[in-house]
Write a protein that holds these residues in place. Structure first.
Motif, PDB file in Angstrom:
ATOM      1  N   ASP A 112      -2.175  11.829  24.996  1.00  0.00           N
ATOM      2  CA  ASP A 112      -0.857  11.203  25.061  1.00  0.00           C
ATOM      3  C   ASP A 112      -0.112  11.374  23.747  1.00  0.00           C
ATOM      4  N   ALA A 117      13.547   8.097  26.229  1.00  0.00           N
ATOM      5  CA  ALA A 117      13.412   8.023  27.688  1.00  0.00           C
ATOM      6  C   ALA A 117      12.573   9.201  28.199  1.00  0.00           C
ATOM      7  N   GLN A 118      12.874  10.392  27.723  1.00  0.00           N
ATOM      8  CA  GLN A 118      12.108  11.572  28.122  1.00  0.00           C
ATOM      9  C   GLN A 118      10.670  11.478  27.612  1.00  0.00           C
ATOM     10  N   GLU A 125       3.703   8.198  30.874  1.00  0.00           N
ATOM     11  CA  GLU A 125       3.807   7.860  32.297  1.00  0.00           C
ATOM     12  C   GLU A 125       4.663   6.619  32.538  1.00  0.00           C
ATOM     13  N   GLY A 126       5.658   6.408  31.696  1.00  0.00           N
ATOM     14  CA  GLY A 126       6.575   5.291  31.882  1.00  0.00           C
ATOM     15  C   GLY A 126       6.005   3.940  31.512  1.00  0.00           C
ATOM     16  N   THR A 127       4.844   3.905  30.839  1.00  0.00           N
ATOM     17  CA  THR A 127       4.215   2.614  30.518  1.00  0.00           C
ATOM     18  C   THR A 127       4.686   2.032  29.190  1.00  0.00           C
ATOM     19  N   THR A 176       6.378  16.978  22.338  1.00  0.00           N
ATOM     20  CA  THR A 176       7.680  16.696  22.961  1.00  0.00           C
ATOM     21  C   THR A 176       8.728  16.399  21.905  1.00  0.00           C
ATOM     22  N   ASN A 214       8.887   8.825  26.985  1.00  0.00           N
ATOM     23  CA  ASN A 214       8.134   7.836  27.756  1.00  0.00           C
ATOM     24  C   ASN A 214       7.649   8.436  29.069  1.00  0.00           C
ATOM     25  N   ALA A 215       8.495   9.204  29.708  1.00  0.00           N
ATOM     26  CA  ALA A 215       8.128   9.810  30.994  1.00  0.00           C
ATOM     27  C   ALA A 215       7.062  10.889  30.836  1.00  0.00           C
ATOM     28  N   LEU A 216       7.194  11.727  29.825  1.00  0.00           N
ATOM     29  CA  LEU A 216       6.308  12.879  29.696  1.00  0.00           C
ATOM     30  C   LEU A 216       4.965  12.540  29.056  1.00  0.00           C
TER      31      LEU A 216
END
Length: 556
Positions: free
Chosen positions: A385, A307-308, A315-317, A392, A310-312
């Motif tokens: 990315d 979850a983290q 961009e939640g895609t 991350t 994907n966000a970092l």
């Protein structure tokens, strides 16, 4: 008026790309007309291109679909009828052992030689003979019945081979390629094909394809495609902001507001490719290091906070992924494994490692036999990315006693390491096959037939998987009609169970592949409503279908 730093970067990127494109202008310095506009594409290439237009090389920079054609185009993004390319029709016999293909009689190679069924037979024989280029596992015997008819006989029912042979093998000219001793490694600097485009010029910083005036389907409306090398995703985003490139596939800031932030441009996001940490997993084929232990691979899997991540990084895609690598949405009828947890499970990771004999040292890192679980993950320089994703994950895995760091290398170095197995971990995506079916991904990445010993070229069995249970299930699926869902289910279940148990590719997320394109300059782009091809600039041969469909805005 002063420019903000982001605008300065965009302006600089625009000047850099403009210099690369200048060679495409018409003679006398006049700007090209609308109908002759050049499509400028950025594939993520960071650093100079190395000339290689061999469609069977893992380091090819282009050629499949654009210069060298398949017999048919299969849309991997959705289930549709195959589109004829060099083939016009095909049919199986009742038991799936004989595939008959009609090929077109109006195609010529770009040197003027006529294309015939003999070229198809030569290509298939060449692929069968050279294991390193036989990524589809082709095992048929082909013969030309006449100039436009090819009959391919398989030793056993081979329905699953159809889309691969027809859609993922690139036809090459017998009169030239018969002189190539090593078709896996020859760079083919002067490619001769039947495709809609020809090589016009090549330099390390950029190369240009031009439309083929003798193409069997008529010369494309798009006259030139210019591939440019930049310094990575940030440079791509800056060039996009400057209007200096027309199509790229990759992240840009605030990706949900592309049309607002980049006037004239639009974006499309399609979830299909599965982001993974590739491991050299098989000691029997020469892999070394603690990543060869399935317990270590599974500990990494449980230590990821998706979850983290994907966000970092995305961009939640991105979306959920199954450890058995059946697509969560498209392959629902075959999905047997639960999706990967979005939150980490440090206790499970610790239990796996300690159960395998690892002990945590004073630095908090697990080790066994004096070898700590410390890994460097290869990632292409400029792929922001993926770099963010690895960095991350490195921070996340500290909590489970595993040290992970990124090492940025050139795409050429990364690709070479991936192919020859000279790596412990690298980040990449598992791609799909020619049809909307999980069989192809499994046959590509998990079959003994697609891999090789470390030091030899694997294409694309990069993780060095060789497992009898997976091979047996693939062999059974090979004999079944793709529409016989119930008969195929138990074999897919067996593969997913074994894949999740071995975990040679550590599942991260299903990538929402986003492309940004210049809708004001060109028309005919694929969209979510008209998904005639998978819209990624680096996806072959889908990109060639897009090139064939584009028209400069204002052209008739």
């Amino acid at each position: 008026m002063s420019l903000k730093p982001s605008r300065l970067r965009a302006a600089a990127a625009g000047l850099a790309v403009a210099a690369l494109v200048a060679g495409c202008a018409s003679s006398g310095g006049a700007a090209p007309s609308a109908a002759d506009s050049t499509l400028i594409v950025y594939t993520g290439q960071a650093g100079d291109y190395q000339v290689n237009f061999n469609p069977y090389s893992p380091t090819t920079i282009d050629g499949p679909g654009t210069i060298f054609e398949p017999l048919f185009f299969f849309n991997m993004a959705r289930t549709t009828d195959p589109v004829p390319r060099l083939g016009t029709e095909f049919a199986w016999n009742d038991d799936g052992t004989v595939l008959t293909v009609k090929v077109r009689d109006n195609a010529t190679w770009s040197d003027g030689t006529k294309f015939t069924a003999k070229d198809v037979v030569f290509t298939l024989d060449m692929v069968k003979k050279h294991k390193t280029i036989n990524s589809t596992g082709y095992a048929g015997t082909a013969k030309a019945l006449d100039d436009t008819t090819v009959e391919i006989t398989f030793p056993e029912p081979a329905f699953s081979q159809g889309p691969q042979v027809l859609g993922r093998l690139w036809m090459v000219p017998e009169h030239l390629w018969s002189k190539i001793a090593d078709p896996a490694n020859d760079v083919v600097a002067q490619p001769v094909g039947t495709g809609p485009f020809l090589l016009e010029d090549f330099k390390g910083q950029a190369f240009t394809l031009k439309s083929n005036p003798t193409y069997w389907d008529g010369e494309p409306a798009l006259k030139r495609v210019r591939y440019v090398a930049l310094s990575g995703n940030q440079a791509g985003a800056d060039a996009l902001a400057a209007g200096a490139i027309d199509w790229q596939t990759g992240p840009v800031p605030d990706i949900k507001n592309v049309e607002k932030n980049y006037p004239g441009y639009k974006a499309v996001t399609i979830p299909l490719f599965q982001i993974s940490l590739f491991t050299c997993s098989n000691t029997a084929l020469g892999c070394t290091g603690p990543q060869t232990d399935p317990a270590v691979r599974k500990a990494i899997y449980h230590g990821i906070n998706r979850a983290q991540l994907n966000a970092l990084a995305f961009e939640g895609t991105a979306g959920p992924i199954s450890p058995g690598f059946a697509l969560v949405d498209r392959d629902k009828q075959y999905l047997t494994q639960d999706v990967a947890p979005m939150e980490p499970n440090a206790a499970e990771a610790a239990a796996l490692l300690e159960g395998a004999g690892y002990a945590k040292g004073g630095d908090g890192v697990y080790a066994k036999g004096g070898e700590p679980l410390a890994f460097t993950v290869l990632v292409p320089a400029g792929w922001t990315d993926y770099i963010t994703a690895v960095d991350t994950m490195g921070q996340q895995l500290q909590a489970v006693g595993i040290k992970l760091s990124s090492r940025q290398v050139s795409w050429n170095e990364w690709s070479a390491a991936r192919g020859n197995g000279k790596f412990q971990l690298l980040i990449d995506s598992l791609y799909q096959g020619p049809a909307a079916d999980p069989y192809y991904l499994y046959s590509y990445f998990f079959s003994t037939g697609s891999t090789a010993k470390v030091g030899e070229s694997a294409n694309p069995g990069f993780a060095r998987v060789s497992d009898p249970a997976i091979d047996a299930a693939l062999a059974a699926l090979e004999k079944l009609d793709l529409t016989d869902v119930e008969a195929r289910k138990p074999h897919f279940a067996a593969i997913q169970e074994r894949v999740a148990d071995l975990m040679p590719y550590i599942p991260v997320l299903t990538n929402g592949t986003t492309s940004e394109y210049n809708a004001a300059k060109f028309t005919g782009w694929p969209t979510a409503d008209d998904l005639y091809a998978f819209p990624a600039v680096w996806q072959r041969p889908d990109h060639s279908q897009v090139f064939k469909s584009l028209k400069p805005a204002g052209a008739p």
